[in-house]
Scaffold this active site. Structure first.
Site, short mmCIF file in Angstrom:
data_model
loop_
_atom_site.label_atom_id
_atom_site.label_comp_id
_atom_site.label_asym_id
_atom_site.label_seq_id
_atom_site.Cartn_x
_atom_site.Cartn_y
_atom_site.Cartn_z
N GLU A 53 -2.94 -8.36 8.93
CA GLU A 53 -4.04 -7.43 8.72
C GLU A 53 -5.33 -8.15 9.12
O GLU A 53 -5.60 -9.23 8.61
CB GLU A 53 -4.15 -7.00 7.26
CG GLU A 53 -2.92 -6.34 6.68
CD GLU A 53 -3.07 -6.12 5.18
OE1 GLU A 53 -4.16 -6.41 4.64
OE2 GLU A 53 -2.10 -5.68 4.56
N ASP A 64 -13.64 -6.39 -2.79
CA ASP A 64 -13.28 -7.76 -2.47
C ASP A 64 -13.91 -8.74 -3.43
O ASP A 64 -15.05 -8.58 -3.86
CB ASP A 64 -13.71 -8.10 -1.04
CG ASP A 64 -12.88 -7.36 -0.01
OD1 ASP A 64 -11.64 -7.37 -0.15
OD2 ASP A 64 -13.46 -6.77 0.91
#
Length: 272
Positions: A53, A64
């Site tokens: 990815e 995140d």
């Protein structure tokens, strides 16, 4: 070039045929530079990642944790553009032959143009897109563009997702289902969430798509633990941390991520 969803499907099927989970590695484009990011992602595949990815760094990465936020900030300060992300996908796929997806928040894709982004990702040899913050109810236009270009659309499910919601998400997705093993932001954890196995079980009840688990895996033991019940083990922050630890020596950083990929690959292969 059409998208490589067929390659993605075949890699996942091959792993299942070998009675193991696939190892999926995440790495943000442009960190610490575009060229060095390409080198790091390539090293991950060389070490044993079955699927990659490539993250599209975003200025507001609300899902995140601090490790990936730091890498994203470095990439964006370096002037990263979507063209650089697509170049990363292209060169990593060409160098390794593994399926490469783009993981991105929805806003950059929408601003760039949905059809334009799908066409560019497919031309680069991308296998699909992981879109953690795109509601299924608003995804029709994207999914049509993705299907037209042979791209998978991977949605994210979480422990908080109710069974009815899981059914709606999995019915709309393709490629695989990304199961976030815990509530919260990305980052390595000391232990694997107890919710992960139950989430995989509930998700599988409504879909034939492979269910791959991410958020928190950082070592071979944890990879083996997740691989015992999931179709894929997704690792991101641990790879990024290795490069952060070697910012002044990219060659050592590549060696470190290659080594970690090898350790994780052995973990997913010895779990069952």
């Amino acid at each position: 070039m059409s998208g490589t969803i067929g390659l993605l499907n075949s890699v996942l099927e091959r792993a299942r045929g070998e009675n193991r989970a696939a190892l999926i590695g995440y790495y943000p484009a442009g960190f610490p530079t575009v060229d060095e990011g390409i080198g790091a992602a390539t090293a991950m595949a060389e070490g044993g990642c079955d699927i990659l990815e490539i993250g599209l760094p975003h200025s507001d990465p609300v899902l995140d944790g601090p490790v990936i936020q730091t890498a994203d900030d470095i990439a964006l300060r370096g002037g990263l553009r979507i063209a650089d992300v697509l170049r990363t996908v292209r060169e990593v796929h060409a160098a390794t032959g593994v399926p490469v997806l783009c993981m991105t928040y929805w806003n950059p894709v929408d601003r760039y143009g949905q059809e334009r982004f799908a066409a560019g990702l497919a031309e680069a040899g991308g296998a699909g897109c992981i879109l953690p913050d795109l509601p299924v109810e608003e995804s029709d236009r994207w999914r049509k563009a993705a299907e037209q270009h042979g791209l998978a659309t991977v949605f994210v499910v979480a422990p908080s997702s109710r069974d009815q919601r899981l059914a709606a998400i999995t019915a709309a997705g393709s490629g695989f289902v990304y199961a976030a093993s815990l509530m919260g932001v990305t980052g390595t954890r000391q232990t694997v969430s107890r919710d992960a196995q139950d989430l995989v079980r509930r998700t599988r009840a409504g879909t034939a798509l492979p269910v791959c688990v991410g958020l928190g895996v950082s070592n071979a033991g944890q990879a083996a633990e997740v691989a015992a019940f999931a179709d894929g083990v997704i690792v991101g922050s641990a790879f990024v941390q290795r490069m952060l630890d070697h910012r002044d020596d990219p060659e050592a950083g590549r060696a470190a991520v290659r080594e970690l990929a090898g350790e994780l690959a052995r973990g997913v292969r010895t779990a069952r």
